[in-house]
Design an enzyme around this catalytic site. Sequence first.
Site, PDB file in Angstrom:
ATOM      1  N   HIS A  39       0.833  -1.206   0.000  1.00 10.72           N
ATOM      2  CA  HIS A  39       0.000   0.000   0.000  1.00 10.72           C
ATOM      3  C   HIS A  39       0.873   1.264   0.000  1.00 10.72           C
ATOM      4  O   HIS A  39       0.570   2.239  -0.678  1.00 10.72           O
ATOM      5  CB  HIS A  39      -0.898   0.041   1.245  1.00 10.72           C
ATOM      6  CG  HIS A  39      -1.884  -1.088   1.344  1.00 10.72           C
ATOM      7  ND1 HIS A  39      -1.802  -2.071   2.305  1.00 10.72           N
ATOM      8  CD2 HIS A  39      -2.981  -1.388   0.609  1.00 10.72           C
ATOM      9  CE1 HIS A  39      -2.813  -2.910   2.165  1.00 10.72           C
ATOM     10  NE2 HIS A  39      -3.535  -2.536   1.150  1.00 10.72           N
ATOM     11  N   GLU A 150      -0.971  -4.166  -9.135  1.00 11.20           N
ATOM     12  CA  GLU A 150      -1.139  -5.309 -10.044  1.00 11.20           C
ATOM     13  C   GLU A 150      -1.350  -6.610  -9.278  1.00 11.20           C
ATOM     14  O   GLU A 150      -1.687  -7.620  -9.862  1.00 11.20           O
ATOM     15  CB  GLU A 150       0.083  -5.435 -10.961  1.00 11.20           C
ATOM     16  CG  GLU A 150       0.165  -4.341 -12.001  1.00 11.20           C
ATOM     17  CD  GLU A 150       1.308  -4.547 -12.971  1.00 11.20           C
ATOM     18  OE1 GLU A 150       2.135  -5.465 -12.752  1.00 11.20           O
ATOM     19  OE2 GLU A 150       1.385  -3.774 -13.943  1.00 11.20           O
ATOM     20  N   SER A 185       0.004  -8.965   1.424  1.00  5.54           N
ATOM     21  CA  SER A 185      -1.454  -8.868   1.427  1.00  5.54           C
ATOM     22  C   SER A 185      -1.929  -8.708   2.863  1.00  5.54           C
ATOM     23  O   SER A 185      -1.347  -9.301   3.778  1.00  5.54           O
ATOM     24  CB  SER A 185      -2.053 -10.148   0.830  1.00  5.54           C
ATOM     25  OG  SER A 185      -3.427 -10.237   1.172  1.00  5.54           O
TER      26      SER A 185
HETATM   27  P1  AMP Z   1      -6.664  -3.768  -0.447  1.00  3.03           P
HETATM   28  O1  AMP Z   1      -6.432  -2.970   0.799  1.00  3.03           O
HETATM   29  O2  AMP Z   1      -6.260  -5.203  -0.330  1.00  3.03           O
HETATM   30  O3  AMP Z   1      -8.039  -3.567  -1.021  1.00  3.03           O
HETATM   31  O4  AMP Z   1      -5.662  -3.180  -1.523  1.00  3.03           O
HETATM   32  C1  AMP Z   1      -5.637  -1.807  -1.816  1.00  3.03           C
HETATM   33  C2  AMP Z   1      -4.721  -1.576  -2.984  1.00  3.03           C
HETATM   34  O5  AMP Z   1      -3.409  -2.027  -2.657  1.00  3.03           O
HETATM   35  C3  AMP Z   1      -5.132  -2.350  -4.256  1.00  3.03           C
HETATM   36  O6  AMP Z   1      -4.920  -1.505  -5.380  1.00  3.03           O
HETATM   37  C4  AMP Z   1      -4.177  -3.512  -4.248  1.00  3.03           C
HETATM   38  O7  AMP Z   1      -3.930  -4.026  -5.536  1.00  3.03           O
HETATM   39  C5  AMP Z   1      -2.927  -2.867  -3.680  1.00  3.03           C
HETATM   40  N1  AMP Z   1      -2.013  -3.882  -3.144  1.00  3.03           N
HETATM   41  C6  AMP Z   1      -2.295  -4.858  -2.240  1.00  3.03           C
HETATM   42  N2  AMP Z   1      -1.211  -5.643  -2.029  1.00  3.03           N
HETATM   43  C7  AMP Z   1      -0.217  -5.162  -2.819  1.00  3.03           C
HETATM   44  C8  AMP Z   1       1.145  -5.538  -3.064  1.00  3.03           C
HETATM   45  N3  AMP Z   1       1.702  -6.573  -2.449  1.00  3.03           N
HETATM   46  N4  AMP Z   1       1.854  -4.788  -3.957  1.00  3.03           N
HETATM   47  C9  AMP Z   1       1.294  -3.729  -4.585  1.00  3.03           C
HETATM   48  N5  AMP Z   1       0.026  -3.325  -4.394  1.00  3.03           N
HETATM   49  C10 AMP Z   1      -0.732  -4.019  -3.533  1.00  3.03           C
END
Ligand code: AMP
Length: 282
Positions: A39, A150, A185
């Site tokens: 993030h 991505e 994640s």
């Molecule tokens: P989330 O909080 O899981 O909904 O993710 C929010 C944003 O962070 C989304 O655009 C995801 O694709 C991005 N994101 C989550 N994990 C990663 C990662 N390991 N690398 C890059 N972007 C990420």
Amino acid sequence: MQLPIAYTRPELSAAIARLREGGKRIALVPTMGALHAGHLALVAEARRHADHVIVYIFVNRRQFAPHEDFDRYPRPFAEDVAKLQEAGVDLLYAPEEAEVYPEGYSTVVSVKGVSERMEGAARPQFFDGVATVLAKMFIRVMPDVAVFGEKDYQQLAVVRRLVKDLDLPIKIIGLPTIREKLALSSRNAYLSEKEREIAPKLYETLVAAAGEICHNRPPAGVYEQAVKQLLDAGFASVDYIEYVDGEHLQPLQQYTPGGRLFAAAWLGKTRLIDNIAVSETL
Ligand code: AMP
């Protein structure tokens, strides 16, 4: 400076009006919180494209099925605030659920085509929930730019389609996945110590399978072998492994430049996803 936080729409509108003064550009980074280095990489990228960066944290019930992990999804709000403050974010928007979906709310935004395979097939509610909340958040913030990872490549493809189809004047930027052996994640927090050792096998299997596809092995045979490797490694089940083109996400039968390989698999009670570009330089 203390990180400003807007909890309500009037607070958000007032804060955006201040940030916009002098014609300044705004970048938005949508998240569900439980922030990690992935993030924060999006925040750093956002900074390169705008004068001000707004992050929102909203755990969006509509993208979870009733049996999924909405209730146990991690919500370490104070830690998230500290990380965003440290990263120099200009505004955090943290709305209450009742303000996003007030009583009587009944509109669904549904992006067809690109949303239908893989995550869309495995989680039928998911992309309608994502597209609906993003359409609302885009309209509320009206950023110049929005940055996505991505890691959720299909989501990125859905967002690109949404913005194009609804004529939203927002530039969508995708950033490569940040990994520490496995893709970072928020859901990695669920993994036990033993599962953490097994989890990197998802990415390793994708890389090995991508190599096979580059050597012109038919994808179907490659999937079969990859599923076996994952189950042997200790994954409970595999939702899908698919080789598709990078734009429309339609299946490919042989190595094609621009193709990507996607997988979703269950490690105990945790569902992990990952995807990589399949290219001869892997
Ligand atoms: P989330 O909080 O899981 O909904 O993710 C929010 C944003 O962070 C989304 O655009 C995801 O694709 C991005 N994101 C989550 N994990 C990663 C990662 N390991 N690398 C890059 N972007 C990420």
